[in-house]
Motif scaffolding. Structure first.
Motif, PDB file in Angstrom:
ATOM      1  N   ALA A  87       0.836  -1.207   0.000  1.00 54.19           N
ATOM      2  CA  ALA A  87       0.000   0.000   0.000  1.00 54.19           C
ATOM      3  C   ALA A  87       0.868   1.252   0.000  1.00 54.19           C
ATOM      4  O   ALA A  87       0.602   2.212  -0.732  1.00 54.19           O
ATOM      5  CB  ALA A  87      -0.931  -0.020   1.210  1.00 54.19           C
ATOM      6  N   GLY A  88       1.910   1.248   0.825  1.00 51.72           N
ATOM      7  CA  GLY A  88       2.797   2.400   0.873  1.00 51.72           C
ATOM      8  C   GLY A  88       3.547   2.607  -0.422  1.00 51.72           C
ATOM      9  O   GLY A  88       3.746   3.740  -0.884  1.00 51.72           O
ATOM     10  N   LYS A  89       3.954   1.508  -1.032  1.00 54.25           N
ATOM     11  CA  LYS A  89       4.720   1.582  -2.277  1.00 54.25           C
ATOM     12  C   LYS A  89       3.870   2.141  -3.413  1.00 54.25           C
ATOM     13  O   LYS A  89       4.336   2.947  -4.227  1.00 54.25           O
ATOM     14  CB  LYS A  89       5.193   0.176  -2.638  1.00 54.25           C
ATOM     15  N   ILE A 124      -1.710   3.510  -2.074  1.00 52.80           N
ATOM     16  CA  ILE A 124      -3.110   3.113  -2.037  1.00 52.80           C
ATOM     17  C   ILE A 124      -3.446   2.696  -0.611  1.00 52.80           C
ATOM     18  O   ILE A 124      -2.555   2.537   0.229  1.00 52.80           O
ATOM     19  CB  ILE A 124      -3.399   1.940  -3.008  1.00 52.80           C
ATOM     20  N   ALA A 125      -4.720   2.524  -0.320  1.00 52.59           N
ATOM     21  CA  ALA A 125      -5.125   2.098   1.019  1.00 52.59           C
ATOM     22  C   ALA A 125      -4.706   0.648   1.241  1.00 52.59           C
ATOM     23  O   ALA A 125      -4.641  -0.160   0.303  1.00 52.59           O
ATOM     24  CB  ALA A 125      -6.636   2.228   1.178  1.00 52.59           C
ATOM     25  N   GLN A 126      -4.445   0.320   2.486  1.00 58.51           N
ATOM     26  CA  GLN A 126      -4.044  -1.057   2.791  1.00 58.51           C
ATOM     27  C   GLN A 126      -5.153  -2.028   2.418  1.00 58.51           C
ATOM     28  O   GLN A 126      -4.889  -3.126   1.920  1.00 58.51           O
ATOM     29  CB  GLN A 126      -3.691  -1.193   4.272  1.00 58.51           C
ATOM     30  N   ARG A 127      -6.386  -1.637   2.658  1.00 56.17           N
ATOM     31  CA  ARG A 127      -7.507  -2.518   2.313  1.00 56.17           C
ATOM     32  C   ARG A 127      -7.565  -2.762   0.804  1.00 56.17           C
ATOM     33  O   ARG A 127      -7.891  -3.860   0.350  1.00 56.17           O
ATOM     34  CB  ARG A 127      -8.829  -1.905   2.805  1.00 56.17           C
ATOM     35  N   GLU A 176      -5.033  -5.306  -0.019  1.00 56.79           N
ATOM     36  CA  GLU A 176      -5.527  -6.635   0.370  1.00 56.79           C
ATOM     37  C   GLU A 176      -6.507  -7.174  -0.672  1.00 56.79           C
ATOM     38  O   GLU A 176      -6.489  -8.367  -1.010  1.00 56.79           O
ATOM     39  CB  GLU A 176      -6.203  -6.536   1.737  1.00 56.79           C
ATOM     40  N   THR A 177      -7.368  -6.299  -1.214  1.00 62.99           N
ATOM     41  CA  THR A 177      -8.339  -6.720  -2.229  1.00 62.99           C
ATOM     42  C   THR A 177      -7.629  -7.191  -3.497  1.00 62.99           C
ATOM     43  O   THR A 177      -8.016  -8.212  -4.095  1.00 62.99           O
ATOM     44  CB  THR A 177      -9.290  -5.558  -2.560  1.00 62.99           C
ATOM     45  N   HIS A 178      -6.590  -6.444  -3.921  1.00 63.01           N
ATOM     46  CA  HIS A 178      -5.827  -6.840  -5.107  1.00 63.01           C
ATOM     47  C   HIS A 178      -5.223  -8.228  -4.907  1.00 63.01           C
ATOM     48  O   HIS A 178      -5.257  -9.077  -5.816  1.00 63.01           O
ATOM     49  CB  HIS A 178      -4.729  -5.833  -5.398  1.00 63.01           C
TER      50      HIS A 178
END
Length: 774
Positions: free
Chosen positions: A728-730, A733-736, A739-741
């Motif tokens: 997400a940081g890279k 985007i949001a962490q969630r 996770e979805t990806h």
């Protein structure tokens, strides 16, 4: 009471400087800034650190801001607190016939004055009372005090004064005489003692070592410089083993406590309470800095006195100890000269051996805890703390060598420090301690086997196979009658040895044999360590599929516990495997990710290995940058006392890359780039290795079309071992969302774990690489 008689020197009574004032630009600016917002500023610090000289120079700088003058009140020789107000009045040129405090108030009430109260530490209560009274009644008054501890007066601001800056251990003052205040001061005073003295390339390193030996303490430097009337700098350095030879060499007009370093420290010791003296002596067994839990375990306070931690805090206030914040934890430090004095006093407060044994036992327990929690969520905390505790670990091991009966306890510590010494880049030091402890006295077979295992590991990592082989043989013999996990350790290191000796079938067989035991016994640390060994062995043997399978298994194990250390090694090795297979772009991405992780955990050996491998891969894209990275890596190897060219697996690749770069750049250009890399600051060198943009990726492959562009990006980051949070940081985007990806990728590919994603993507690249060659 008669009216005060004003002084004939209305501008103040600051003494003229006899010798030049050197350095302290930052502190002088800070004093000026603070006094613009506070009316009482106390400079604190240990005796000899230069508080008085700094206060006088600052007061001289500020005189124009005080129309009624800057006045010095010298309190060092005053022993009766009742005479403080009278002494202050006399320093201001007042003659009084009654209450001196009232006379001071009358005189200062309408004046703008800077009052310098020098050496308040033995009159704290009286100084606080008088200062508070004067500040409340005299709005134009500012007070600049010097003391070894704060006055604890309302409205007080405290500015701790540290010793002068000295070069680092591996530095020699290359910035010149003005690069470090300590070197500048020593040089100035040395020229006064010997007009023929000059700082040059021939003596710069010795002068830097002198300044380090004396902790940058101005008084110590000045006393030492006087000795150059009869000694060379090198001879003076040789005569400073105990840090206390500087007696009788100072200014005869100064008080005894300022004429000798020992007198200065003894003055502070006498001002301490019995409990503070005891703790001062006891904490002298610590090397470097230490934390509160160590103090409570090692130091013993009297039954009816303050706890050890409370006494530590009082020693901080008295400037005997300093405190620093490291990763949200407080650590305490004692200057070397102060520690040495405490060591001399240790016998006056009980049995010194008992204190040192408690010190050893505490660090033995700390090492055992670190080993247990090294693989898990607390990994970074332990790596950071073990790096900070390195000097104390040395002290504990040195204690164990003094008595044959303590050798086993020393081996218990040393045998658990494999990963610590690797992270610190201290392979030679680890070998030194293990060799000495193994021959220091009788030990139990289990401790002996573990120590032999660690010593063999370090020898193989250094490329010293001749030393490793007899250690492994001895370890197998000792472990024969011990439990299966201990025998598996020797099997494991035997496989490691075989890998570097070139016997890859034996390396694979021994590694897999040990791995089965560790999995069966639930030893997660040794399991993941051995998985990485298997990954390396298969990679060297050209069995790419097996190597990538072990890589995937390592990522899976690492993600389960939040590991960084082992994950970074697996990613590094995956990068090396890609490079060997001719996939330089994939290798570059993996190696830079490994380098990033290594920087986060400060793994010195890992950083050197990553830099080395990066230089090989970068040669495919930018030969001059590759040569610069060769220099950056070389500087790191040199700091660790190692040479990459002698390592069994790494050495040939290094020599091959060097020959290739010389051919492409020419000898002159290659050498210039390497020198530039070596000259970089260590952190700048890492920036250079990591900052260049990765070469443009190849066109998207048909086999990737099952995933969207974003999903391919996420899959690539999964393959590099990043967690969802890091992905997400890279990608910002949001962490969630990350996770979805990952969930979509698993669903599309029919997989159940991230490790399968990594294995699949690496396999795709391998297939494409083979296709491009056919």
């Amino acid at each position: 009471m008669s009216a005060p008689v004003p002084s004939r020197r209305p501008s103040g009574n600051l003494p003229a400087e006899i010798t030049s004032f050197v350095g302290r630009r930052h502190e002088r600016s800070e004093i000026k800034r603070l006094l613009s917002g506070t009316r009482l500023l106390t400079l604190t610090g240990f005796g000899g650190v230069g508080k008085t000289r700094l206060a006088l120079r600052a007061a001289d700088d500020l005189q124009r801001a005080f129309p009624d003058g800057a006045w010095l009140v010298e309190l060092a020789t005053l022993t009766d607190p009742a005479l403080l107000a009278d002494t202050t009045a006399k320093s201001l040129g007042l003659r009084t016939r009654g209450q001196a405090t009232e006379a001071l108030v009358d005189h200062l009430a309408t004046r703008d004055v800077l009052l310098v109260l020098d050496n308040c530490e033995h009159l704290l209560e009286a100084c606080a009372l008088l200062t508070g009274t004067l500040l409340r009644a005299c709005p134009g008054l500012r007070v600049l005090a010097t003391s070894r501890e704060p006055l604890r007066c309302h409205g007080e601001t405290v500015l701790p004064i540290a010793p002068l800056k000295v070069p680092a251990e591996n530095g020699t003052g290359d910035g010149g005489a003005t690069g470090y205040d300590a070197i500048s001061l020593f040089t100035e005073r040395a020229r006064s003692a010997d007009p023929g003295f000059d700082l040059d390339e021939g003596n710069r390193a010795v002068v830097a070592a002198l300044c380090r030996r004396l902790d940058g303490i101005p008084l110590a430097l000045e006393l030492a410089a006087v000795r150059l009337r009869g000694l060379s700098p090198a001879e003076l350095l040789d005569q400073l083993p105990s840090r206390f030879p500087l007696a009788g060499s100072g200014n005869r007009g100064a008080p005894e406590r300022q004429r000798t370093l020992r007198g200065c420290i003894g003055w502070s010791y006498e001002l301490c309470t019995p409990a503070e003296r005891r703790l001062w002596a006891q904490v002298s067994v610590f090397a470097g800095d230490f934390e509160a839990d160590a103090v409570e375990a090692v130091c013993v306070a009297g039954d009816d006195e303050a706890t050890a931690l409370e006494t530590v805090l009082s020693l901080v206030e008295k400037s005997i100890l300093t405190r620093e914040e490291h990763g949200g934890r407080t650590r305490y430090r004692m200057l070397g000269v102060i520690r040495h004095y405490g060591e001399e006093m240790l016998g006056e407060h009980g049995d010194p051996v008992a204190v040192r044994r408690r010190h050893r036992d505490f660090y033995a327990g700390l090492v055992a805890r670190a080993e247990t929690e090294w693989f898990g969520v607390h990994q970074r905390r332990w790596m950071h703390r073990m790096a900070l505790e390195h000097p104390n670990l040395r002290a504990a091991l040195a204690f164990c060598l003094r008595d044959p009966g303590e050798a086993e306890a020393g081996l218990e510590i040393a045998g658990r420090l494999r990963d610590v010494w690797i992270a610190l880049g201290a392979l030679g030091e680890g070998t030194h301690w293990l060799e000495r402890l193994l021959t220091a006295g009788p030990v139990a077979p289990r401790a002996q086997a573990r120590a032999l295992w660690t010593a063999a590991w370090l020898a193989v990592v250094k490329g010293d196979l001749a030393t490793a082989k007899p250690l492994i043989t001895a370890g197998i013999r000792v472990a024969r009658d011990l439990d299966e996990p201990t025998r598996a350790l020797m099997t494991q290191v035997s496989g490691f040895y075989s890998m570097y000796a070139g016997d890859l079938p034996r390396a694979i067989a021994r590694t897999e044999q040990a791995l089965a035991v560790f999995r069966a016994t639930g030893d997660r640390v040794q399991e993941i360590s051995t998985v990485i060994m298997a990954q390396m062995a298969y990679g060297y043997a050209g069995e790419t599929d097996q190597a990538l399978a072990r890589y995937s298994a390592c990522l899976e194990l690492a993600e389960e516990v939040g590991d960084t250390w082992f994950r970074s090694y697996a990613i590094w090795n995956a990068g090396a495997i890609h490079w060997q297979a001719g996939r330089a772009d994939e290798a570059l991405a993996l190696l830079r990710e490994a380098l990033r992780l290594k920087r986060e955990i400060t793994d010195e050996l890992g950083l050197a290995i990553c830099l080395e491998t990066l230089s090989w891969v970068t040669a495919d894209f930018d030969p001059r940058l590759a040569a610069t990275i060769v220099g950056v890596a070389g500087a790191r190897w040199a700091r660790m006392g190692d040479s990459v060219s002698t390592l069994p697996r790494t050495g040939p690749a290094h020599l091959g890359t060097e020959a290739r770069l010389r051919a492409e750049l020419g000898d002159g250009e290659f050498e210039r780039a390497v020198r530039a890399g070596r000259a970089l600051d260590p952190e700048e060198g890492l920036d250079v290795a990591a900052a260049k943009q990765t070469p443009a990726p190849r066109a998207a492959r048909e086999t990737d079309t099952v995933l969207t562009r974003r999903e391919r990006e996420v899959a690539a980051l999964v393959t590099r071992g990043l967690t969802n949070k890091e992905i997400a940081g890279k990608l910002v985007i949001a962490q969630r969302t990350a996770e979805t990806h990952v969930e979509h990728i698993l669903t599309k590919l029919g997989f159940t774990s991230r490790a399968q994603i990594a294995s699949w993507l690496l396999g795709q690249h391998a297939d494409q690489g083979r296709s491009s060659r056919t």
